[in-house]
Design a protein around this motif. Structure first.
Motif, mmCIF file in Angstrom:
data_model
loop_
_atom_site.group_PDB
_atom_site.id
_atom_site.type_symbol
_atom_site.label_atom_id
_atom_site.label_comp_id
_atom_site.label_asym_id
_atom_site.label_seq_id
_atom_site.Cartn_x
_atom_site.Cartn_y
_atom_site.Cartn_z
ATOM 1 N N ALA A 102 23.789 43.484 2.333
ATOM 2 C CA ALA A 102 24.418 42.668 3.602
ATOM 3 C C ALA A 102 25.909 42.406 2.881
ATOM 4 O O ALA A 102 27.049 42.514 3.905
ATOM 5 N N THR A 103 26.126 42.485 1.582
ATOM 6 C CA THR A 103 27.510 42.206 1.250
ATOM 7 C C THR A 103 28.477 43.439 1.718
ATOM 8 O O THR A 103 29.515 43.286 2.143
ATOM 9 N N LEU A 104 27.764 44.612 1.372
ATOM 10 C CA LEU A 104 28.734 46.012 1.576
ATOM 11 C C LEU A 104 29.051 46.159 3.254
ATOM 12 O O LEU A 104 29.946 46.433 3.461
ATOM 13 N N ASP A 105 27.831 45.508 3.971
ATOM 14 C CA ASP A 105 28.067 46.016 5.199
ATOM 15 C C ASP A 105 29.220 44.918 5.910
ATOM 16 O O ASP A 105 30.109 45.331 6.671
ATOM 17 N N VAL A 106 29.163 43.780 5.275
ATOM 18 C CA VAL A 106 30.284 42.736 6.037
ATOM 19 C C VAL A 106 31.646 43.090 5.415
ATOM 20 O O VAL A 106 32.625 43.182 5.954
ATOM 21 N N GLY A 144 23.971 43.797 -8.606
ATOM 22 C CA GLY A 144 23.855 44.798 -7.836
ATOM 23 C C GLY A 144 24.545 45.934 -8.674
ATOM 24 O O GLY A 144 24.998 45.761 -9.703
ATOM 25 N N TYR A 145 24.317 47.106 -7.904
ATOM 26 C CA TYR A 145 25.006 48.349 -8.508
ATOM 27 C C TYR A 145 25.883 49.143 -7.551
ATOM 28 O O TYR A 145 26.523 50.340 -7.874
ATOM 29 N N LYS A 146 25.994 48.382 -6.126
ATOM 30 C CA LYS A 146 27.032 49.257 -5.310
ATOM 31 C C LYS A 146 28.482 48.618 -5.216
ATOM 32 O O LYS A 146 28.365 47.191 -5.195
ATOM 33 N N THR A 147 29.420 49.310 -5.210
ATOM 34 C CA THR A 147 30.780 48.675 -5.267
ATOM 35 C C THR A 147 31.458 49.442 -4.070
ATOM 36 O O THR A 147 31.110 50.367 -3.649
ATOM 37 N N ALA A 148 32.721 48.937 -3.887
ATOM 38 C CA ALA A 148 33.682 49.387 -2.658
ATOM 39 C C ALA A 148 35.117 48.799 -3.105
ATOM 40 O O ALA A 148 35.138 48.277 -3.987
ATOM 41 N N GLU A 149 35.994 49.264 -2.472
ATOM 42 C CA GLU A 149 37.351 48.945 -2.558
ATOM 43 C C GLU A 149 37.536 47.485 -2.878
ATOM 44 O O GLU A 149 38.135 46.896 -3.756
#
Length: 378
Positions: free
Chosen positions: A121-125, A139-144
Motif C-alpha cells: 500500500a505504501t509503494l502504491d501511494v 519491509g524490504y521494498k524501496t523507491a525513490e
C-alpha cells in the motif's frame, strides 16, 4: 491655520498606519534543536515537516504501537515539526491504501507506515505522490521516495535468551509468536541461541497466534505453553496477555516492545524494547534540511534503536553481570549472535564454524535453529 495643521497631522498618521498594515513584520526565526549528526539550522531555513503515522494496533496496546507513538512524540519536539497525525488500528491491505491516500490529501509531506503488511500500500501511494517522503517499517521494498527502517531486535533477543536459559528450572521455555515471517522467526532463533549458550538442555516451544494484537488468542497460547510445563515465557506480540498469563500462573516472563513490567510485577525479568525516536528524529531533520534520500535502515544496539529493558531484581547478580558483558560485546561487534557453527532443528549444520550470516540471509530467514520445538506454517 492651527486647525489646518492639526488636520494634516492626523492624515499623515493615518497614512503611516495603512502602510504598516500592508507590510507585516517577519517573525523571528527560532534555532532548531537538531541531532548532533545534522547541521545546525532554523525552522525558517528549511521545510516545515508535517508527519503522518499509520498504526496497525491501538496506541494503548502498551507494546508495538505504543512504542512507535513514543517516537512520534519525541520527534514533535523539534521546532520545525508541525503537530503530527496518527491513525490507529488500520487493517493491512486495501484499507491501508485509502488511509495513506487520506494523509497525502491533507498535506502531510512525511508518512511513516509502521507494519510489514502496509508495504505494498505504501509503494502504491508513493508512486503517485513523488513529492512526499514515505518510510515503511520492517519491509524490504524501496523507491525513490520510499525508504525502509527496522532494528536488529535479534541482539537484545539473544541477551534475553541468556536470562531465560539461566532462570528456567523445567528446561521448557514457551514462546508466543505472531506470524511466521522472517522477522519473527529470526527473533525466536536469536532467543533460542541465547538460551542454549548457557543451558544446552533447554528447549523453546513455539505456539503461533496468527495475529499481532488479540489479547484473548494470545492468552490462550500462553496458557497452552504453561500447561505443558513452560516456566518461562517469551513473546512476539503486541498485547500484554502473555505477561498476565505468566503472572497468574507463577511463571517468569520476558516482555517485548516496551518496558511492560507493570503487567507482571512478580513475573517480569526484562524485555527487548524499541527506541523509535532514533529513526523518527533523524528522518524529520533530513526532510526539513532537504537531505533525505531513500535508504534501508537496519540499526542495532550500537545505534540505540533497540535496547534491553532494565533487569528485574529477580535476576541474580551473576546473570546480570553476564548479560552486561555480552551486551558490550554485541555493541563492540565482537559478539555476533548468528555465527557458525549453527545447526537447524533437525541437527543439520547450516552455518559453518567462523561464518557470520549476512543480512540477506537474516532478512529471509525461514528455518529454526536447534533447540526450537515447533513448525513454521506455510
Amino acid at each position: 491655520m492651527k486647525k489646518l495643521l492639526t488636520l494634516l497631522a492626523i492624515l499623515t498618521l493615518l497614512m503611516a498606519g495603512c502602510t504598516n498594515d500592508q507590510k507585516p513584520t517577519e517573525p523571528a526565526a527560532t534555532p532548531a534543536a537538531t541531532p548532533a549528526t545534522t547541521p545546525a539550522t532554523t525552522p525558517a531555513s528549511g521545510k516545515l515537516v508535517k508527519a503522518g503515522f499509520i498504526y496497525v494496533g491501538p496506541v494503548g496496546d502498551a507494546g508495538w504501537t505504543w512504542a512507535h507513538d513514543q517516537g512520534r512524540i519525541a520527534m514533535e519536539k523539534a521546532p520545525y515539526v508541525e503537530p503530527s497525525t496518527f491513525l490507529e488500528s488500520v487493517p493491512e491491505g486495501a484499507e491501508a491504501t485509502r488511509v495513506i491516500n487520506g494523509l497525502v490529501k491533507k498535506g502531510h509531506n512525511l508518512i511513516f507506515t509502521t507494519s510489514f503488511g502496509f508495504m505494498d500500500a505504501t509503494l502504491d501511494v508513493a508512486a503517485k505522490n513523488k513529492d512526499v517522503v514515505f518510510m515503511h517499517c520492517s519491509g524490504y521494498k524501496t523507491a525513490e521516495n520510499v525508504g525502509t527502517y527496522f532494528g536488529r531486535m535479534y541482539e537484545p533477543r539473544y541477551l534475553s535468551g541468556l536470562i531465560a536459559g539461566k532462570m528456567t528450572r523445567t528446561n521448557t521455555i514457551g514462546y508466543v509468536a505472531a506470524f511466521p515471517i522472517p522477522e519473527v522467526i529470526r527473533g525466536i532463533n536469536a532467543f533460542t541461541l541465547g538460551v542454549r549458550s548457557v543451558n544446552p538442555k533447554a528447549t523453546v516451544k513455539v505456539v503461533w497466534t496468527q495475529t499481532w494484537f488479540d489479547p484473548g488468542v494470545e492468552r490462550d497460547a500462553a496458557d497452552s505453553l504453561l500447561d505443558v510445563g513452560a516456566d518461562v515465557l517469551a513473546m512476539h506480540q503486541d498485547a500484554p496477555a502473555t505477561l498476565q498469563a505468566a503472572e497468574a500462573r507463577g511463571a517468569y516472563v520476558i516482555g517485548y516492545n516496551s518496558d511492560n513490567r507493570k503487567f507482571a510485577p512478580n513475573a517480569f525479568l526484562t524485555a527487548p524494547v524499541w527506541n523509535w525516536a532514533a529513526v523518527y528524529t533523524k528522518t524529520a531533520a533530513e526532510v526539513h534540511n532537504g537531505t533525505w534520500k531513500s535508504e534501508k535502515i537496519w540499526w542495532g544496539m550500537k545505534e540505540d534503536l533497540v535496547r534491553l529493558a532494565p533487569l528485574s531484581d529477580k535476576v541474580p547478580a551473576d546473570v546480570k553481570a553476564l548479560v552486561a558483558e555480552k551486551q558490550k560485546a554485541i555493541i563492540a561487534g565482537t559478539l555476533i549472535p548468528f555465527s557458525g557453527p549453527l545447526k537447524d532443528q533437525t541437527g543439520k549444520e547450516v552455518i559453518a564454524a567462523g561464518v557470520h550470516m549476512d543480512d540477506g540471509a537474516l532478512l529471509g530467514m525461514n528455518w529454526f535453529v536447534e533447540g526450537v520445538q515447533g513448525t513454521i506454517p506455510k
